[in-house]
Motif scaffolding. Structure first.
Motif, PDB file in Angstrom:
ATOM      1  N   GLN A   1       0.819  -1.213   0.000  1.00 17.18           N
ATOM      2  CA  GLN A   1       0.000   0.000   0.000  1.00 17.18           C
ATOM      3  C   GLN A   1       0.854   1.265   0.000  1.00 17.18           C
ATOM      4  O   GLN A   1       0.612   2.188  -0.773  1.00 17.18           O
ATOM      5  CB  GLN A   1      -0.925  -0.007   1.217  1.00 17.18           C
ATOM      6  N   ASN A   2       1.843   1.302   0.904  1.00 22.83           N
ATOM      7  CA  ASN A   2       2.749   2.453   0.987  1.00 22.83           C
ATOM      8  C   ASN A   2       4.139   1.904   1.235  1.00 22.83           C
ATOM      9  O   ASN A   2       4.482   1.533   2.371  1.00 22.83           O
ATOM     10  CB  ASN A   2       2.314   3.399   2.105  1.00 22.83           C
TER      11      ASN A   2
ATOM     12  N   TRP B   1       8.387  -6.286  -2.774  1.00 20.16           N
ATOM     13  CA  TRP B   1       7.666  -5.038  -3.007  1.00 20.16           C
ATOM     14  C   TRP B   1       8.245  -4.246  -4.178  1.00 20.16           C
ATOM     15  O   TRP B   1       7.821  -3.116  -4.417  1.00 20.16           O
ATOM     16  CB  TRP B   1       7.709  -4.160  -1.755  1.00 20.16           C
TER      17      TRP B   1
END
Length: 335
Positions: free
Chosen positions: A104-105, A152
């Motif tokens: 998400q972040n 990620w």
């Protein structure tokens, strides 16, 4: 006329839609296009990009190296020392698609992973490693952060420990340890110098013992060095040859004395005791005679009978000194 107005209005709306569908992607960014919520496989590079208004939505991802400071973390090392450590992480986005979809972040995620990894490194390391062996700690910390970050689409470039804050008591202990270590090194160096100097002096003494003239030359050189200071008093050392002369003289007289003692007639123990008593008696008598030597008689003692009394007292003292029994009190002249 009405048709021209309608066409103009339609052209205006088309122009507005075209303007709203234009996006500019910077050189340091990459664009991820979502069409009806579905990510397109094509990653839009830098430049002018056209999107379908109302259909496409673009998300820009920065691919520059990000410098993220890790807040100060307090922990206890493996050797039970409480420390406060802060660090900094350098990373960049390697896969913009994963960075935009998988997490998400990613900035917040990297920060949290860096904090937990730093705490884990503090608990596994000793204080000496945190202070001196930081290169290995940097590699281990970067590996711990890079493992989840690869999923990620983020690549960890490097991790650096900035500062290690120690308690004041530990700082004082370390300073005392450093002082003791320096003192030990100084003493070892001084002892080594003394050993080398003693070895050189031993070698020099061996050379001088083989050549006595060298000792004389050294003596003269010392005298010259002392005289160069413009002193009014000059101290001359005692020559070693003079001491050797006295030593040889003592060694030659010792056998003669021993020979004279062996050739002397032997005297028995009773004879030695009698001779000793006679010598002691003569010495005591001489001392008493000196002590009882008649002094000039004062006028007050010149009365009749006083000189006889003094002579009797002196005779009694002499008899007591040589070991004789004192005479009876009846033999004293009546006062």
């Amino acid at each position: 006329m009405d048709i021209n107005v309608v066409l103009a209005v339609i052209a205006f709306f088309l122009f507005v839609l075209a303007i709203t569908g234009v996006r500019v992607v910077n050189q340091v960014e990459r664009g991820i296009v979502f069409r009806f919520g579905r990510a397109q496989q094509e990653i839009r590079g830098p430049g002018l990009r056209f999107l379908i208004p109302g259909v496409d939505r673009m998300r820009k991802v920065n691919v520059q190296i990000v410098t993220m400071p890790i807040p100060t973390q307090e922990g206890i090392t493996r050797d039970n020392v409480s420390v406060r450590v802060d660090a900094v992480v350098y990373f960049k986005v390697a896969d913009p698609m994963r960075a935009a979809i998988e997490v998400q972040n990613y900035l917040f995620a990297i920060e949290q992973v860096a904090q937990t990894s730093l705490r884990s490194i503090i608990g596994k390391s000793e204080l000496d490693d945190l202070l001196t062996n930081r290169e290995e700690l940097h590699k281990g910390l970067a590996l711990m952060i890079d493992s989840p970050a690869l999923g990620w689409g983020v690549h960890i470039d490097r991790v650096e420990i900035k500062d290690v804050q120690l308690p004041e008591s530990m700082k004082r202990s370390m300073s005392r340890q450093a002082e003791a270590e320096r003192e030990r090194r100084a003493r070892v160096i001084v002892a080594d110098g003394e050993l080398q100097a003693a070895q050189k002096l031993a070698d020099a003494s061996g050379i001088m013992s083989e050549t006595p003239a060298a000792l004389q030359l050294r003596l003269l050189q010392t005298v010259v060095e002392v005289a160069a200071e413009k002193n009014s008093t000059l101290i001359m050392p005692l020559p070693v040859e003079l001491l050797r002369f006295f030593d040889r003289a003592t060694q030659t007289t010792a056998p003669q004395t021993a020979a004279s003692q062996t050739t002397a007639p032997q005297t028995t123990a009773p004879q030695l005791a009698a001779q000793s008593r006679a010598a002691a008696s003569s010495e005591v008598a001489a001392v008493d005679s000196e002590r009882v030597r008649p002094d000039p008689v004062p006028p007050a003692l010149a009365s009749p009978g006083v000189p006889e009394l003094l002579e009797a007292v002196a005779a009694e003292d002499q008899a007591v000194a040589v070991g004789e029994e004192p005479k009876a009190a009846a033999e004293k002249p009546a006062r």
